[in-house]
Design a protein around this motif. Structure first.
Motif, PDB file in Angstrom:
ATOM      1  N   VAL A 193       0.855  -1.182   0.000  1.00 59.47           N
ATOM      2  CA  VAL A 193       0.000   0.000   0.000  1.00 59.47           C
ATOM      3  C   VAL A 193       0.890   1.230   0.000  1.00 59.47           C
ATOM      4  CG1 VAL A 193      -1.809   1.267   1.197  1.00 59.47           C
ATOM      5  CG2 VAL A 193      -1.738  -1.225   1.331  1.00 59.47           C
ATOM      6  N   ALA A 194       0.653   2.117  -0.913  1.00 61.24           N
ATOM      7  CA  ALA A 194       1.420   3.354  -0.963  1.00 61.24           C
ATOM      8  C   ALA A 194       0.812   4.390  -0.016  1.00 61.24           C
ATOM      9  CB  ALA A 194       1.447   3.920  -2.375  1.00 61.24           C
ATOM     10  N   PRO A 195       1.644   5.198   0.638  1.00 57.41           N
ATOM     11  CA  PRO A 195       1.129   6.210   1.562  1.00 57.41           C
ATOM     12  C   PRO A 195       0.709   7.475   0.845  1.00 57.41           C
ATOM     13  CG  PRO A 195       3.496   6.262   1.559  1.00 57.41           C
ATOM     14  CD  PRO A 195       3.109   5.149   0.625  1.00 57.41           C
ATOM     15  N   THR A 196       0.065   7.310  -0.300  1.00 62.69           N
ATOM     16  CA  THR A 196      -0.391   8.457  -1.062  1.00 62.69           C
ATOM     17  C   THR A 196      -1.607   8.043  -1.883  1.00 62.69           C
ATOM     18  OG1 THR A 196       0.170  10.065  -2.793  1.00 62.69           O
ATOM     19  CG2 THR A 196       1.204   7.906  -2.956  1.00 62.69           C
ATOM     20  N   THR A 197      -2.502   8.989  -2.098  1.00 63.93           N
ATOM     21  CA  THR A 197      -3.676   8.719  -2.932  1.00 63.93           C
ATOM     22  C   THR A 197      -3.558   9.399  -4.285  1.00 63.93           C
ATOM     23  OG1 THR A 197      -4.861  10.586  -1.946  1.00 63.93           O
ATOM     24  CG2 THR A 197      -5.207   8.412  -0.950  1.00 63.93           C
ATOM     25  N   THR A 198      -2.395   9.970  -4.559  1.00 65.75           N
ATOM     26  CA  THR A 198      -2.197  10.604  -5.854  1.00 65.75           C
ATOM     27  C   THR A 198      -2.142   9.546  -6.945  1.00 65.75           C
ATOM     28  OG1 THR A 198      -0.885  12.260  -7.013  1.00 65.75           O
ATOM     29  CG2 THR A 198       0.318  10.543  -5.853  1.00 65.75           C
TER      30      THR A 198
END
Length: 117
Positions: A23-28
């Motif tokens: 899971v990436a710590p960004t929603t971009t």
């Protein structure tokens, strides 16, 4: 500090299965989510990748055994590894990339996968 969560590594017997998640710590917007692996003394190699249109590609060595898919959370993915072989033993890295500005190239710290014969 960027952190990518990649649980799921460990020790398994040949023929067994493991699942990695990331899971990436960004929603971009992310263009590619991929898993790479590195064998001792070798260069890092692509294992599987999925793009933002859900097009996937695999290394020949894992095609038919590994499956990459998106998770429910935005910018998350799974790598299901079946029929594992001893030669799959490596450190596996998750990567998030965006190829347009602002470019993104995020790597996690890697997780060790060991497959015993």
């Amino acid at each position: 500090q960027v952190q990518l969560v990649e649980p799921g590594g460990g020790l398994v017997q040949a023929g067994g299965s493991l699942r990695l998640s990331c899971v990436a710590p960004t929603t971009t917007r992310i263009d590619y989510i991929g898993w790479y692996r590195q064998h001792p003394g070798k260069e890092r190699e692509l294992v599987a990748r999925i793009d933002r249109f859900d097009v996937t590609n695999y290394a020949d060595s894992v095609r038919g055994r590994f499956t990459i898919s998106r998770g429910n959370a935005k910018n998350s993915a799974y790598l299901q590894m079946n029929s594992l072989k001893p030669e799959d033993t490596a450190v596996y890295y998750c990567n998030f990339a965006r190829t347009t500005w602002p470019m993104i190239d995020l790597w996690d710290q890697g997780t060790q996968v060991n497959v015993s014969s």
